[in-house]
Design a protein around this motif. Structure first.
Motif, PDB file in Angstrom:
ATOM      1  N   GLN A   1       2.386   1.662  -3.521  1.00 56.44           N
ATOM      2  CA  GLN A   1       1.410   2.164  -4.498  1.00 56.44           C
ATOM      3  C   GLN A   1       1.126   3.645  -4.289  1.00 56.44           C
ATOM      4  O   GLN A   1       1.028   4.414  -5.248  1.00 56.44           O
ATOM      5  CB  GLN A   1       0.106   1.361  -4.388  1.00 56.44           C
ATOM      6  N   GLN A   2       0.999   4.043  -3.037  1.00 60.62           N
ATOM      7  CA  GLN A   2       0.754   5.450  -2.735  1.00 60.62           C
ATOM      8  C   GLN A   2       1.908   6.317  -3.211  1.00 60.62           C
ATOM      9  O   GLN A   2       1.709   7.419  -3.733  1.00 60.62           O
ATOM     10  CB  GLN A   2       0.546   5.629  -1.228  1.00 60.62           C
ATOM     11  N   THR A   3       3.125   5.821  -3.054  1.00 59.28           N
ATOM     12  CA  THR A   3       4.306   6.564  -3.491  1.00 59.28           C
ATOM     13  C   THR A   3       4.356   6.686  -5.009  1.00 59.28           C
ATOM     14  O   THR A   3       4.581   7.764  -5.559  1.00 59.28           O
ATOM     15  CB  THR A   3       5.589   5.871  -2.988  1.00 59.28           C
TER      16      THR A   3
ATOM     17  N   ASN B   1       1.984   6.510  -7.076  1.00 56.06           N
ATOM     18  CA  ASN B   1       0.879   7.332  -7.584  1.00 56.06           C
ATOM     19  C   ASN B   1       1.241   8.815  -7.628  1.00 56.06           C
ATOM     20  O   ASN B   1       0.584   9.597  -8.326  1.00 56.06           O
ATOM     21  CB  ASN B   1      -0.374   7.137  -6.728  1.00 56.06           C
ATOM     22  N   GLN B   2       2.276   9.198  -6.890  1.00 58.19           N
ATOM     23  CA  GLN B   2       2.704  10.593  -6.869  1.00 58.19           C
ATOM     24  C   GLN B   2       3.596  10.943  -8.062  1.00 58.19           C
ATOM     25  O   GLN B   2       3.898  12.111  -8.290  1.00 58.19           O
ATOM     26  CB  GLN B   2       3.470  10.891  -5.568  1.00 58.19           C
TER      27      GLN B   2
ATOM     28  N   ALA C   1       0.830  -1.208   0.000  1.00 60.61           N
ATOM     29  CA  ALA C   1       0.000   0.000   0.000  1.00 60.61           C
ATOM     30  C   ALA C   1       0.865   1.258   0.000  1.00 60.61           C
ATOM     31  O   ALA C   1       0.550   2.246  -0.673  1.00 60.61           O
ATOM     32  CB  ALA C   1      -0.932   0.000   1.213  1.00 60.61           C
ATOM     33  N   THR C   2       1.959   1.224   0.756  1.00 59.20           N
ATOM     34  CA  THR C   2       2.881   2.369   0.796  1.00 59.20           C
ATOM     35  C   THR C   2       3.557   2.562  -0.553  1.00 59.20           C
ATOM     36  O   THR C   2       3.712   3.697  -1.025  1.00 59.20           O
ATOM     37  CB  THR C   2       3.955   2.149   1.883  1.00 59.20           C
TER      38      THR C   2
END
Length: 230
Positions: free
Chosen positions: A150-152, A154-155, A147-148
């Motif tokens: 993917q969040q990264t 996505n930026q 999850a971390t």
């Protein structure tokens, strides 16, 4: 008659490390401790050195060494939690101590997987021109939560990743021998190995071919490439 208590007979500064001290008990060298441990346990000349006290001293000294080792690691470059745990395990520290050190690093913001992932991604994207697929694999190996990761990722702006892939495609195209078809295939394979997605590879190769249109014949220019995800 009880044996007399052991006494600290001398405390000397370490000749090479100012923050460490040599402890002598009953005239014999016994151990070396960090100054924080020295102060905490009042290891002063003339103080009694009971076995229980020395046991606590040794425990705190090991914790101090583990903390110092961990700080050196995060000081050299950002680290993931998994990396620090593996390093301390290689240094033969026990799991409960490793847990305490990791928690302390987190509390003091020396260890943060989200920050680590962001810095790792930025360095890989801009300095090494790697695609997000390869970066994802690298971060997973570093133990960062999916999850971390993917969040990264996505930026990361897609158009920026596309720009960098095109720059690589142009360089590879220039260095590749053969006709336009060979250049397309070799350039695409190169970008796929760098971790770029199928869509980005397709766009970058097509744009590179258009840039060097004079090297491509009409049939090559009209060729459409659908590269599967690796």
């Amino acid at each position: 008659m009880d044996a007399p208590d052991s006494i600290i007979t001398a405390v000397e500064r370490h000749p090479k490390t100012a923050s460490r001290y040599l402890i002598f008990i009953d005239g014999q060298y016994v151990l070396t401790v960090h100054e924080d441990v020295l102060i905490k346990h009042r290891l002063l000349k003339g103080e009694r050195a009971e076995p229980d006290k020395l046991r606590l001293v040794l425990e705190d000294e090991e914790q101090q060494r583990a903390w110092s080792d961990a700080l050196k690691q995060v000081g050299r470059r950002p680290r993931s939690e998994k990396e620090i745990r593996q390093y301390l395990k290689r240094k033969q520290y026990l799991p409960p101590l490793i847990d305490r050190i990791v928690l302390r690093l987190k509390e003091q913001n020396f260890l943060n997987d989200a920050d680590f992932a962001a810095q790792w991604t930025e360095q890989r994207i801009y300095s090494q021109k790697k695609g997000r697929r390869l970066i994802k694999q690298e971060l997973q190996l570093k133990g960062v939560a999916l999850a971390t990761i993917q969040q990264t990722l996505n930026q990361v702006p897609v158009d920026e990743e596309q720009r960098l892939a095109f720059e690589l495609a142009v360089k590879k195209w220039k260095l590749t021998s053969g006709g336009a078809l060979d250049k397309k295939r070799k350039t695409a394979a190169f970008l796929i190995r760098r971790g770029y997605s199928a869509q980005i590879v397709s766009n970058a190769v097509r744009k590179a071919a258009e840039t060097f249109r004079e090297e491509a014949d009409a049939s090559d220019e009209s060729d459409m490439w659908d590269w599967p995800e690796a």
